[in-house]
Design an enzyme around this catalytic site. Structure first.
Site, PDB file in Angstrom:
ATOM      1  N   ASN A  10       0.868  -1.188   0.000  1.00  0.00           N
ATOM      2  CA  ASN A  10       0.000   0.000   0.000  1.00  0.00           C
ATOM      3  C   ASN A  10       0.904   1.237   0.000  1.00  0.00           C
ATOM      4  O   ASN A  10       1.505   1.562   1.014  1.00  0.00           O
ATOM      5  CB  ASN A  10      -0.902  -0.025   1.243  1.00  0.00           C
ATOM      6  CG  ASN A  10      -1.743   1.238   1.362  1.00  0.00           C
ATOM      7  OD1 ASN A  10      -1.799   2.055   0.441  1.00  0.00           O
ATOM      8  ND2 ASN A  10      -2.403   1.401   2.498  1.00  0.00           N
ATOM      9  N   TRP A  11       0.968   1.889  -1.151  1.00  0.00           N
ATOM     10  CA  TRP A  11       1.886   3.038  -1.293  1.00  0.00           C
ATOM     11  C   TRP A  11       1.338   4.318  -0.655  1.00  0.00           C
ATOM     12  O   TRP A  11       2.028   5.320  -0.604  1.00  0.00           O
ATOM     13  CB  TRP A  11       2.190   3.283  -2.763  1.00  0.00           C
ATOM     14  CG  TRP A  11       3.248   2.377  -3.309  1.00  0.00           C
ATOM     15  CD1 TRP A  11       3.823   1.300  -2.689  1.00  0.00           C
ATOM     16  CD2 TRP A  11       3.890   2.470  -4.595  1.00  0.00           C
ATOM     17  NE1 TRP A  11       4.759   0.723  -3.494  1.00  0.00           N
ATOM     18  CE2 TRP A  11       4.821   1.413  -4.670  1.00  0.00           C
ATOM     19  CE3 TRP A  11       3.742   3.329  -5.686  1.00  0.00           C
ATOM     20  CZ2 TRP A  11       5.614   1.210  -5.806  1.00  0.00           C
ATOM     21  CZ3 TRP A  11       4.539   3.118  -6.812  1.00  0.00           C
ATOM     22  CH2 TRP A  11       5.461   2.079  -6.869  1.00  0.00           C
ATOM     23  N   LYS A  12       0.052   4.277  -0.256  1.00  0.00           N
ATOM     24  CA  LYS A  12      -0.579   5.477   0.313  1.00  0.00           C
ATOM     25  C   LYS A  12      -0.353   6.675  -0.624  1.00  0.00           C
ATOM     26  O   LYS A  12      -0.311   6.487  -1.835  1.00  0.00           O
ATOM     27  CB  LYS A  12      -0.045   5.722   1.723  1.00  0.00           C
ATOM     28  CG  LYS A  12      -0.169   4.474   2.604  1.00  0.00           C
ATOM     29  CD  LYS A  12       0.063   4.726   4.046  1.00  0.00           C
ATOM     30  CE  LYS A  12      -0.158   3.429   4.823  1.00  0.00           C
ATOM     31  NZ  LYS A  12      -0.068   3.601   6.247  1.00  0.00           N
ATOM     32  N   HIS A  98      -9.769   1.353   5.446  1.00  0.00           N
ATOM     33  CA  HIS A  98      -8.458   1.696   6.027  1.00  0.00           C
ATOM     34  C   HIS A  98      -8.638   2.784   7.086  1.00  0.00           C
ATOM     35  O   HIS A  98      -9.403   3.731   6.887  1.00  0.00           O
ATOM     36  CB  HIS A  98      -7.499   2.167   4.930  1.00  0.00           C
ATOM     37  CG  HIS A  98      -6.069   2.149   5.391  1.00  0.00           C
ATOM     38  ND1 HIS A  98      -5.564   3.094   6.261  1.00  0.00           N
ATOM     39  CD2 HIS A  98      -5.053   1.281   5.145  1.00  0.00           C
ATOM     40  CE1 HIS A  98      -4.302   2.799   6.526  1.00  0.00           C
ATOM     41  NE2 HIS A  98      -3.964   1.710   5.856  1.00  0.00           N
ATOM     42  N   GLU A 100      -6.914   5.209   7.861  1.00  0.00           N
ATOM     43  CA  GLU A 100      -6.616   6.574   7.408  1.00  0.00           C
ATOM     44  C   GLU A 100      -7.802   7.191   6.667  1.00  0.00           C
ATOM     45  O   GLU A 100      -7.872   8.415   6.513  1.00  0.00           O
ATOM     46  CB  GLU A 100      -5.335   6.562   6.542  1.00  0.00           C
ATOM     47  CG  GLU A 100      -4.098   6.381   7.403  1.00  0.00           C
ATOM     48  CD  GLU A 100      -2.894   5.779   6.690  1.00  0.00           C
ATOM     49  OE1 GLU A 100      -2.922   5.645   5.452  1.00  0.00           O
ATOM     50  OE2 GLU A 100      -1.929   5.435   7.390  1.00  0.00           O
ATOM     51  N   GLU A 167      -5.295  -4.381  11.016  1.00  0.00           N
ATOM     52  CA  GLU A 167      -4.286  -3.336  11.177  1.00  0.00           C
ATOM     53  C   GLU A 167      -4.585  -2.547  12.461  1.00  0.00           C
ATOM     54  O   GLU A 167      -5.405  -1.612  12.430  1.00  0.00           O
ATOM     55  CB  GLU A 167      -4.309  -2.369   9.996  1.00  0.00           C
ATOM     56  CG  GLU A 167      -4.003  -2.995   8.658  1.00  0.00           C
ATOM     57  CD  GLU A 167      -3.445  -1.976   7.659  1.00  0.00           C
ATOM     58  OE1 GLU A 167      -2.357  -2.214   7.142  1.00  0.00           O
ATOM     59  OE2 GLU A 167      -4.096  -0.945   7.423  1.00  0.00           O
ATOM     60  N   GLY A 173       2.565   2.928  11.061  1.00  0.00           N
ATOM     61  CA  GLY A 173       3.532   4.022  10.961  1.00  0.00           C
ATOM     62  C   GLY A 173       4.278   4.350  12.247  1.00  0.00           C
ATOM     63  O   GLY A 173       4.985   5.354  12.315  1.00  0.00           O
ATOM     64  N   SER A 209       3.452  -1.325  10.466  1.00  0.00           N
ATOM     65  CA  SER A 209       4.906  -1.286  10.711  1.00  0.00           C
ATOM     66  C   SER A 209       5.652  -2.566  10.335  1.00  0.00           C
ATOM     67  O   SER A 209       6.662  -2.898  10.940  1.00  0.00           O
ATOM     68  CB  SER A 209       5.193  -0.946  12.182  1.00  0.00           C
ATOM     69  OG  SER A 209       4.774   0.373  12.456  1.00  0.00           O
ATOM     70  N   GLY A 230       2.880  -0.826   4.363  1.00  0.00           N
ATOM     71  CA  GLY A 230       2.852   0.574   3.956  1.00  0.00           C
ATOM     72  C   GLY A 230       4.233   1.054   3.571  1.00  0.00           C
ATOM     73  O   GLY A 230       4.733   0.713   2.495  1.00  0.00           O
TER      74      GLY A 230
HETATM   75  P1  13P Z   1       2.966   1.028   7.670  1.00  0.00           P
HETATM   76  O1  13P Z   1       3.513  -0.281   7.171  1.00  0.00           O
HETATM   77  O2  13P Z   1       3.658   2.219   7.073  1.00  0.00           O
HETATM   78  O3  13P Z   1       2.911   1.057   9.161  1.00  0.00           O
HETATM   79  O4  13P Z   1       1.464   1.132   7.157  1.00  0.00           O
HETATM   80  C1  13P Z   1       0.610   0.073   7.349  1.00  0.00           C
HETATM   81  C2  13P Z   1      -0.630   0.330   6.590  1.00  0.00           C
HETATM   82  O5  13P Z   1      -1.406   1.210   6.925  1.00  0.00           O
HETATM   83  C3  13P Z   1      -0.875  -0.481   5.394  1.00  0.00           C
HETATM   84  O6  13P Z   1      -2.169  -0.319   4.917  1.00  0.00           O
END
Ligand code: 13P
Length: 248
Positions: A10-12, A98, A100, A167, A173, A209, A230
């Site tokens: 997931n590149w966000k 998600h 976020e 998650e 993060g 993470s 992520g």
């Molecule tokens: P990180 O791996 O950066 O903690 O993000 C996890 C995430 O939200 C994947 O969807």
């Protein structure tokens, strides 16, 4: 770890044209017999979906959208992308729920509508669930997961098109991952919730993470079918490291 392993990137809101070239290394790795069993899915920002779909054309690597609107086809929703648009671009998957996007206003009810619409357009769903730190501290983890599943998947029948991504919000993060026991317990609880809904064994990923260091610990946790990654997935070298350490 189970045998049907998913490694999901997931590149966000990261990545641009300069990130495309290094994907060749992932493509080449995936060609090796050893890594062919890995299900690799990329979720780039909307702006790069076409690029990745054409790059991965003759590979078994899939591409998906990081979110979508609940309106199936077209509509007057400035700045939004519909399930039809993702499908037309060549996406096979969409991430919904998600955290976020939950904090930006995606309620369980909205997520439910999005899942229904995306399924109608024959997209597979990565359905994210997870508790916040304060919910965890108040011992509400189980009830939060249960509510997110029951409301998010209300009236949904085709569970075979849904992959769960557990998650914990406090892990995303932060560099902090749950203890093995805690993760195993929570994944077990999620399986329990589903055992009352379907005979099918759900695919459950862990996200939060995940990196090339802690993957050696995480991959030993039973009942997990893979990882939603992520920041460590945005760099092909780190992502390849994770793939290699997961499948050996
Ligand atoms: P990180 O791996 O950066 O903690 O993000 C996890 C995430 O939200 C994947 O969807």
């Amino acid at each position: 770890m189970t045998n049907n392993i998913y490694l999901v990137a997931n590149w966000k809101m990261y990545g641009g044209p300069s990130n495309l070239k290094s994907l060749n290394k992932v493509i080449n790795l995936r060609k090796l017999k050893k890594y062919r069993k890995a299900n690799i899915i990329y979720f780039p920002p909307f702006t790069l979906i076409s690029n990745l779909v054409s790059k991965f054309k003759k590979t078994n690597i899939s591409v998906g959208g990081q979110n979508c609107h609940y309106q199936e086809n077209y509509g007057s929703f400035t700045g939004s992308i519909s399930p039809k648009m993702l499908k037309d671009l060549g996406c096979k998957y969409v991430i919904l729920g998600h955290s976020e996007n939950r904090i930006l206003g995606d309620t369980d009810e909205i997520i439910n509508k999005k899942i229904q619409s995306a399924l109608n357009k024959k997209l597979k769903i990565i359905f994210c669930i997870g508790e916040t730190l304060s919910e965890k501290k108040s011992k509400l983890t189980f009830s939060v997961l249960k509510r997110q599943i029951n409301k998010g998947l209300k009236r949904i029948k085709n569970f075979q098109k849904i992959i769960i991504a557990y998650e914990p919000v406090w892990s995303i993060g932060t560099g902090i991952i749950p203890k093995n026991k805690e993760l195993e317990t929570n994944v077990g609880k999620i399986r329990n919730i589903f055992s009352k809904k379907t005979k099918k064994k759900m695919l459950i990923l862990y996200g939060g993470s995940v990196n090339s260091k802690n993957i050696s610990i995480l991959k030993n946790i039973s009942g997990i079918d893979g990882f939603l990654i992520g920041s460590a997935s945005q760099n092909s070298k780190k992502f390849i490291d994770i793939i290699k350490k997961t499948i050996n």
